[in-house]
Design a protein around this motif. Structure first.
Motif, mmCIF file in Angstrom:
data_model
loop_
_atom_site.group_PDB
_atom_site.id
_atom_site.type_symbol
_atom_site.label_atom_id
_atom_site.label_comp_id
_atom_site.label_asym_id
_atom_site.label_seq_id
_atom_site.Cartn_x
_atom_site.Cartn_y
_atom_site.Cartn_z
ATOM 1 N N ALA A 7 19.592 19.085 32.146
ATOM 2 C CA ALA A 7 19.731 20.537 32.290
ATOM 3 C C ALA A 7 18.396 21.215 32.006
ATOM 4 O O ALA A 7 17.636 20.786 31.132
ATOM 5 C CB ALA A 7 20.802 21.046 31.346
ATOM 6 N N GLN A 8 18.119 22.257 32.746
ATOM 7 C CA GLN A 8 16.903 23.055 32.543
ATOM 8 C C GLN A 8 17.303 24.495 32.347
ATOM 9 O O GLN A 8 17.961 25.093 33.206
ATOM 10 C CB GLN A 8 15.950 22.925 33.739
ATOM 11 N N ALA A 9 16.925 25.070 31.218
ATOM 12 C CA ALA A 9 17.324 26.440 30.885
ATOM 13 C C ALA A 9 16.158 27.409 30.864
ATOM 14 O O ALA A 9 16.362 28.615 30.703
ATOM 15 C CB ALA A 9 18.026 26.460 29.522
ATOM 16 N N ASN A 10 14.944 26.912 31.023
ATOM 17 C CA ASN A 10 13.766 27.772 30.926
ATOM 18 C C ASN A 10 12.971 27.672 32.227
ATOM 19 O O ASN A 10 12.596 26.577 32.654
ATOM 20 C CB ASN A 10 12.896 27.344 29.746
ATOM 21 N N PHE A 11 12.738 28.824 32.846
ATOM 22 C CA PHE A 11 11.988 28.871 34.109
ATOM 23 C C PHE A 11 10.820 29.849 34.010
ATOM 24 O O PHE A 11 10.427 30.468 34.987
ATOM 25 C CB PHE A 11 12.908 29.284 35.256
ATOM 26 N N CYS A 12 10.283 30.005 32.790
ATOM 27 C CA CYS A 12 9.285 31.052 32.549
ATOM 28 C C CYS A 12 7.987 30.823 33.307
ATOM 29 O O CYS A 12 7.215 31.765 33.490
ATOM 30 C CB CYS A 12 9.011 31.176 31.054
ATOM 31 N N ARG A 13 7.715 29.601 33.782
ATOM 32 C CA ARG A 13 6.457 29.349 34.506
ATOM 33 C C ARG A 13 6.567 29.643 35.994
ATOM 34 O O ARG A 13 5.606 29.452 36.729
ATOM 35 C CB ARG A 13 6.016 27.898 34.291
ATOM 36 N N ASP A 25 3.687 15.207 33.505
ATOM 37 C CA ASP A 25 3.027 15.138 32.212
ATOM 38 C C ASP A 25 2.463 16.479 31.774
ATOM 39 O O ASP A 25 1.989 16.620 30.655
ATOM 40 C CB ASP A 25 1.894 14.111 32.260
ATOM 41 N N VAL A 26 2.518 17.490 32.634
ATOM 42 C CA VAL A 26 2.027 18.826 32.308
ATOM 43 C C VAL A 26 3.182 19.646 31.740
ATOM 44 O O VAL A 26 4.324 19.569 32.220
ATOM 45 C CB VAL A 26 1.439 19.508 33.566
ATOM 46 N N ASP A 27 2.908 20.435 30.707
ATOM 47 C CA ASP A 27 3.958 21.216 30.051
ATOM 48 C C ASP A 27 4.658 22.161 31.020
ATOM 49 O O ASP A 27 5.869 22.384 30.910
ATOM 50 C CB ASP A 27 3.374 22.011 28.886
ATOM 51 N N ALA A 32 9.397 25.148 35.042
ATOM 52 C CA ALA A 32 9.083 25.806 36.309
ATOM 53 C C ALA A 32 10.034 25.307 37.387
ATOM 54 O O ALA A 32 10.850 24.410 37.171
ATOM 55 C CB ALA A 32 7.633 25.537 36.705
ATOM 56 N N LEU A 33 9.916 25.904 38.558
ATOM 57 C CA LEU A 33 10.735 25.556 39.713
ATOM 58 C C LEU A 33 9.842 25.090 40.847
ATOM 59 O O LEU A 33 8.733 25.604 41.030
ATOM 60 C CB LEU A 33 11.544 26.777 40.178
ATOM 61 N N GLY A 46 14.943 32.997 31.952
ATOM 62 C CA GLY A 46 15.976 32.808 32.944
ATOM 63 C C GLY A 46 15.564 33.358 34.301
ATOM 64 O O GLY A 46 14.464 33.882 34.484
ATOM 65 N N ILE A 47 16.449 33.226 35.272
ATOM 66 C CA ILE A 47 16.204 33.772 36.600
ATOM 67 C C ILE A 47 17.426 34.579 37.028
ATOM 68 O O ILE A 47 18.540 34.350 36.553
ATOM 69 C CB ILE A 47 15.915 32.662 37.642
ATOM 70 N N ALA A 48 17.203 35.534 37.912
ATOM 71 C CA ALA A 48 18.277 36.379 38.436
ATOM 72 C C ALA A 48 18.067 36.559 39.920
ATOM 73 O O ALA A 48 16.935 36.493 40.416
ATOM 74 C CB ALA A 48 18.295 37.734 37.725
ATOM 75 N N LYS A 49 19.156 36.791 40.645
ATOM 76 C CA LYS A 49 19.058 37.011 42.076
ATOM 77 C C LYS A 49 18.265 38.282 42.368
ATOM 78 O O LYS A 49 18.412 39.284 41.680
ATOM 79 C CB LYS A 49 20.447 37.118 42.704
#
Length: 216
Positions: A7-13, A25-27, A32-33, A46-49
Motif C-alpha cells: 500500500a502507498q499512502a503518500n504521493f507528495c512527490r 533506491d531513491v527516496d 510518487a506516482l 494525498g491526491i484528489a480528483k
C-alpha cells in the motif's frame, strides 16, 4: 515466483520523470506516482480528483492563437489571463473582468445590428460583451464579445452581428443607463527615454604606439 503488493499512502512527490522509473533506491520513488492524470496532489501527501471545467466565454479573437496563463495576485485573488494577438483579457470568478455594465435598450434586425446604449462612449474597433438579452436575440448574442464596426451617434453603434434571421429584440436585463457622456481618462505620462551613458575613457601609461597611452 509470487508477486506482492504494498500500500502507498503518500504521493507528495507528484509524478516521476521517465529517468526515475527504475530508481527504487531513491527516496522519491516510494512517495510518487508514475502517471498522475486529472488529479491534484494535496500538500499532506494525498491526491484528489481534479475538479471539472466550465465554459466561461468564447475568446475575444478566435482567428488568432490564444494562450491562457494563470496568475495569482494573493492567497484569495487568482485570475486566468487570456493573452491574444495584441490584447490581454483577465477572467476571474467565473467570468470576464469588464468595464461598467451598460443597459441595452434596443437592437435592430440587420446584417450589422444597430445597438442602442445611452452615451456608450465606444469607438470603431472596440469590443462589446453582451449578456442578459432575452429571446432569440439573446441566444445569438449573449456570452460573446462583438466588435464595434460603426458609430452612428452618442447612443447608437453597429456591431459585426447578423440578426436578420432572429426574432425582434425582446428586452435586456441589467446595466445602468448613463445620463451624460463618460469622462475620458487622462492619457498616462510616458517618461522620455534616457540616453545611453557615455562610456568613460580609460588609459594607462607606458611606451606605445599612441604616445604611451592606450584608450578604450
Amino acid at each position: 515466483m509470487i508477486g506482492a503488493r504494498t500500500a502507498q499512502a503518500n504521493f507528495c512527490r507528484g509524478e516521476l520523470g521517465p529517468q526515475l522509473y527504475g530508481r527504487f533506491d531513491v527516496d522519491a520513488w516510494g512517495t510518487a506516482l508514475r502517471k498522475a492524470r486529472n488529479v491534484i496532489v494535496l500538500k499532506y501527501g494525498g491526491i484528489a480528483k481534479r475538479p471539472g471545467t466550465e465554459l466561461v466565454a468564447e475568446v475575444l479573437d478566435p482567428t488568432q492563437p490564444v494562450r491562457l496563463v494563470p496568475f495569482q495576485f494573493s492567497l484569495s485573488q487568482t485570475y486566468a489571463l487570456e493573452l491574444g494577438q495584441g490584447y490581454m483579457s483577465p477572467c476571474a470568478g467565473g467570468g470576464r473582468i469588464l468595464e461598467e455594465e451598460l443597459a441595452i435598450t434596443a437592437i435592430s434586425n440587420a446584417s450589422q445590428a444597430l445597438v442602442e446604449v445611452a452615451y456608450h462612449g465606444f469607438a470603431v474597433g472596440d469590443r462589446f460583451y453582451i449578456s442578459g438579452c432575452a429571446g432569440d436575440m439573446g441566444a445569438l448574442l449573449n456570452g460573446r464579445a462583438w466588435t464595434v464596426v460603426a458609430v452612428t451617434d452618442a447612443s447608437h453603434f453597429r456591431i459585426d452581428a447578423d440578426t436578420r434571421a432572429v426574432a425582434p429584440f425582446a428586452g435586456c436585463s441589467g446595466g445602468t443607463t448613463r445620463s451624460a457622456p463618460p469622462v475620458a481618462p487622462a492619457a498616462p505620462v510616458v517618461p522620455p527615454v534616457n540616453p545611453a551613458p557615455t562610456r568613460p575613457a580609460i588609459y594607462f601609461g607606458g611606451s606605445g604606439q599612441f604616445g604611451g597611452k592606450a584608450w578604450y
